[in-house]
Design an enzyme around this catalytic site. Structure first.
Site, PDB file in Angstrom:
ATOM      1  N   CYS A 102       0.827  -0.931  -0.027  1.00  0.00           N
ATOM      2  CA  CYS A 102       0.123  -0.079  -0.215  1.00  0.00           C
ATOM      3  C   CYS A 102       0.971   1.114  -0.250  1.00  0.00           C
ATOM      4  O   CYS A 102       1.722   1.131   0.679  1.00  0.00           O
ATOM      5  CB  CYS A 102      -0.823   0.016   1.253  1.00  0.00           C
ATOM      6  SG  CYS A 102      -2.072   1.221   1.150  1.00  0.00           S
ATOM      7  N   HIS A 238      -3.585   6.867  -3.525  1.00  0.00           N
ATOM      8  CA  HIS A 238      -3.355   6.103  -2.158  1.00  0.00           C
ATOM      9  C   HIS A 238      -3.988   4.743  -2.686  1.00  0.00           C
ATOM     10  O   HIS A 238      -5.434   4.568  -2.457  1.00  0.00           O
ATOM     11  CB  HIS A 238      -3.611   6.784  -0.842  1.00  0.00           C
ATOM     12  CG  HIS A 238      -3.718   5.868   0.111  1.00  0.00           C
ATOM     13  ND1 HIS A 238      -4.269   5.610   1.126  1.00  0.00           N
ATOM     14  CD2 HIS A 238      -2.659   5.054   0.482  1.00  0.00           C
ATOM     15  CE1 HIS A 238      -3.999   4.979   1.974  1.00  0.00           C
ATOM     16  NE2 HIS A 238      -2.883   4.373   1.614  1.00  0.00           N
ATOM     17  N   HIS A 332       4.361   2.191   1.730  1.00  0.00           N
ATOM     18  CA  HIS A 332       4.258   2.201   3.179  1.00  0.00           C
ATOM     19  C   HIS A 332       3.861   0.889   3.964  1.00  0.00           C
ATOM     20  O   HIS A 332       3.857   0.761   5.084  1.00  0.00           O
ATOM     21  CB  HIS A 332       3.651   3.543   3.647  1.00  0.00           C
ATOM     22  CG  HIS A 332       2.018   3.571   3.263  1.00  0.00           C
ATOM     23  ND1 HIS A 332       1.743   4.534   2.732  1.00  0.00           N
ATOM     24  CD2 HIS A 332       1.112   2.613   3.236  1.00  0.00           C
ATOM     25  CE1 HIS A 332       0.338   4.354   2.267  1.00  0.00           C
ATOM     26  NE2 HIS A 332      -0.081   3.144   2.773  1.00  0.00           N
ATOM     27  N   HIS A 407       3.910   7.610   7.720  1.00  0.00           N
ATOM     28  CA  HIS A 407       3.038   7.530   6.516  1.00  0.00           C
ATOM     29  C   HIS A 407       1.820   8.290   6.172  1.00  0.00           C
ATOM     30  O   HIS A 407       1.280   8.258   5.139  1.00  0.00           O
ATOM     31  CB  HIS A 407       3.103   6.158   6.139  1.00  0.00           C
ATOM     32  CG  HIS A 407       1.862   5.487   6.785  1.00  0.00           C
ATOM     33  ND1 HIS A 407       1.548   5.686   8.199  1.00  0.00           N
ATOM     34  CD2 HIS A 407       0.584   4.922   6.204  1.00  0.00           C
ATOM     35  CE1 HIS A 407       0.412   4.863   8.387  1.00  0.00           C
ATOM     36  NE2 HIS A 407      -0.190   4.484   7.267  1.00  0.00           N
ATOM     37  N   LYS A 483     -12.989   8.674  -2.710  1.00  0.00           N
ATOM     38  CA  LYS A 483     -12.863   7.729  -2.154  1.00  0.00           C
ATOM     39  C   LYS A 483     -13.837   6.391  -2.578  1.00  0.00           C
ATOM     40  O   LYS A 483     -14.852   6.820  -3.196  1.00  0.00           O
ATOM     41  CB  LYS A 483     -13.214   8.386  -0.733  1.00  0.00           C
ATOM     42  CG  LYS A 483     -12.556   9.200   0.059  1.00  0.00           C
ATOM     43  CD  LYS A 483     -12.625   9.190   1.348  1.00  0.00           C
ATOM     44  CE  LYS A 483     -11.967   7.900   2.189  1.00  0.00           C
ATOM     45  NZ  LYS A 483     -10.665   7.975   1.954  1.00  0.00           N
TER      46      LYS A 483
END
Lengths: 484, 141
Positions: A102, A238, A332, A407, A483
């Site tokens: 991730c 992300h 991370h 992170h 999101k």
């Protein structure tokens, strides 16, 4: 049981230690980067207990390092780093996490905010359309087994062959977007099935795509090296290895339950199961983990490629120079073989970063030539609606934290508590009042990810700066959040 | 506590990054069934109203303790949710000597609120108290 704060030894304003003498199982100390205020905020949970448990693993060297965005996980805390001697130490899937690699990718543009403002709503819709997100979302491409195996071995180079990446993208990705030694024969059929149609999908939960503006630059030289310009748009992605990585971790956590018995390794939490690095099982997990890491690099590469299409669609006739240039992509949640100096000796270790980012300083040969003056970019996304940070790695991080930094903001409240405290519609309304365009899969999901559920990212960054683990380069302000 | 009135059941517990489920039942097969139902509730799974298809699972038990069997079972269900986009309408479990046999009536998933990465071994311990089994399962979501 939570660890009493009186057990911590103060090293400096930003550094604390739990010595080996604290508990009979610890093999190395725990070194925690935090302010006293942050310590107090985690006093009642088990994050530090988990760090102490992690310190019991065989073959660890240096310290177990904990970042200020620490929060309670399972086995290892999230926000932790552990290094085991290679090849005599162990590798633990729990020290890396289920979402292998991730990570975050940052891309920068030369589009001024003033030019972009009228187009932000349209851009949010375009991103939502081009970048599949949410529960059960598939990526744009379906891979057969052989293609997926090639992707595992080649990482971002596979995306280059598919015209979804540039050489520059690869240069500005951690490890050039490929951990060498990935072996798909160590990956289960289940994992291969899960990975077949998820490349190029964002996922759900706390994964996001965000458009920000560079609000303030603190270090002009480093910002120039990174390609950042004040008042211009940037894009963060992300995401991770999706179901592919989750299955690999699940498979090996299950397999290692018997491996620890076989090698007579005593563990204090079953999520800390591990295998000796020089065992067939340890090597198999390392090889499979590398496949998942490479999958995640490719996943973010395809999402970036799609985001570029969204930008082209919106800005093609409005602003010529709308290309999104890669700043950096870093992991991370990862396990890698790196060289670090421990007790004055340069040794090979298997570094476990779980909710922690690499933060290599200037002159590190592992980072691109472009960053040898500044140190590598370190990306610290804030919680929804709050600032994110671009930092630069330092030589001090190499000494203090195995070249690592925080992170993100780190959770403060459980999802349940967050949903009870705020409503998703209130969050959406507040963000929109701040001028932030939001696209979310569900209002409940928004409530779970409310800014109040996270620590203050500015305070987290203050700690890593104060401890010398990174330097400030730029602060980003959110404009659009997509999101899952 | 309700468990003294209900012979089996589950409820959600708070956990900072993720979610935890407390499950209890009079026997191990029912414990697994309740854990599966609880996991589905956490994920907010809504099954389609269609004729179900039968599906059989075999979870080998040799060399595994009860906790490993529980997690192997839940992991299989998560795999089916993620890849086949199917869930159980009904479920029955037989715990044999060599394997746990799971008989399910499967339907497509109409809607799912939350994606779950895994059921974890974190502090996983199936305990037998008085007249029931109980366990707390932490899920990574």
């Amino acid at each position: 049981m939570a660890i009493p704060l009186s057990s911590l030894k103060r090293i400096s304003d930003y550094e604390w230690e739990i010595p080996v003498s604290f508990n009979q199982y610890m093999r190395v100390p725990v070194r925690f980067f935090a302010t006293h205020k942050i310590l107090e905020s985690i006093a009642d949970d088990l994050s530090l207990t988990q760090a102490v448990n992690a310190a019991s693993l065989p073959g660890l060297v240096g310290n177990v390092v904990v970042m200020p965005d620490i929060h309670q996980g399972y086995g290892f805390p999230i926000g932790g780093i552990a290094a085991s001697l290679y090849p005599q130490g162990v590798i633990s899937p729990g020290g890396i996490g289920y979402d292998i690699n991730c990570g975050v990718r940052l891309l920068a543009s030369k589009i001024p905010l003033k030019t972009a403002l009228p187009s932000l709503e349209e851009l949010s819709l375009a991103l939502d359309r081009y970048c599949p997100s949410g529960v059960g979302a598939k990526g744009g491409i379906r891979l057969n087994e052989e293609e997926l195996k090639q992707l595992c071995r080649q990482g971002s180079r596979w995306a280059l062959k598919k015209n979804a990446a540039s050489e520059e993208d690869i240069r500005f990705t951690e490890d050039a977007g490929c951990l060498e030694g990935a072996d798909p024969s160590c990956v289960s059929d289940r994992a291969l099935k899960r990975g077949a149609d998820q490349v190029g999908s964002l996922g759900a939960g706390n994964h996001f795509i965000e458009i920000d503006v560079v609000e303030q630059i603190f270090d002009e030289k480093s910002a120039t090296a990174f390609g950042l310009e004040v008042d211009c748009l940037v894009l963060q992605i992300h995401s991770g290895s999706r179901g592919f990585g989750h299955q690999i971790c699940t498979d090996y956590v299950q397999e290692f339950q018997s491996v620890v018995r076989r090698y007579k390794i005593e563990i204090v939490d079953r999520e800390l199961v591990c295998a000796p690095l020089d065992s067939p099982e340890g090597q198999a997990y390392l090889a499979a983990q590398r496949c998942a890491a490479n999958y995640a690099f490719v996943n973010r590469q395809f999402l970036a490629h799609q985001a570029r299409k969204a930008f082209s669609q919106v800005f093609e006739t409005r602003f010529k120079n709308h290309y999104l240039r890669q700043v950096y992509d870093l992991a991370h949640n990862i396990g890698k073989i790196e060289k670090h100096t421990v007790d004055g000796k340069l040794i090979k270790v298997c570094i476990h970063r779980k909710g922690a980012t690499r933060s290599f300083g200037p002159n590190s040969p592992e980072i691109p030539e472009d960053f040898r003056q500044s140190g590598q970019p370190v990306l610290v996304p804030g919680s929804m609606g709050t600032s994110s940070w671009v930092l630069a790695g330092t030589d001090a991080a190499m000494d203090k934290s195995f070249g690592s930094a925080c992170h993100g903001a780190g959770r403060l409240l459980s999802r349940q508590k967050s949903k009870r405290a705020v409503s998703g519609s209130d969050i959406r309304d507040n963000l929109e009042k701040q001028g932030i365009h939001i696209r979310a899969g569900s209002l409940a999901g928004l409530a779970e990810e409310a800014p109040s559920a996270y620590k203050n990212v500015d305070e987290i960054v203050d700690v890593v700066i104060g401890a010398g683990l990174a330097r400030r380069v730029a602060r980003l302000r959110p404009l659009v959040v997509v999101k899952g | 506590m309700n468990k003294q009135i209900e012979p089996s059941g589950f409820f959600e517990l708070s956990h900072t990054a993720d979610v935890a489920l407390f499950v209890w039942a009079a026997d191990l097969p029912t414990l697994l069934i309740q854990a599966a139902k609880g996991m589905n509730l956490i994920m907010g799974i809504k099954p389609a109203e269609v004729t179900p298809e039968p599906q059989l699972l075999h979870i080998p038990t040799h060399g595994k303790d009860k906790e490993e069997v529980l997690l192997a079972f839940l992991s299989e269900l998560l795999f089916i949710v993620d890849v086949e986009r199917m869930t159980f309408r009904e479920i029955g479990i037989t715990w044999g000597e060599a394997a746990v046999t799971v008989q399910m009536a499967m339907v497509p998933i109409l809607f799912q609120k939350i994606m779950m990465k895994a059921a974890t071994f974190h502090n996983l311990a199936i305990q037998y108290e008085t007249n029931h089994y109980q366990v707390t399962i932490v899920f990574d979501i």
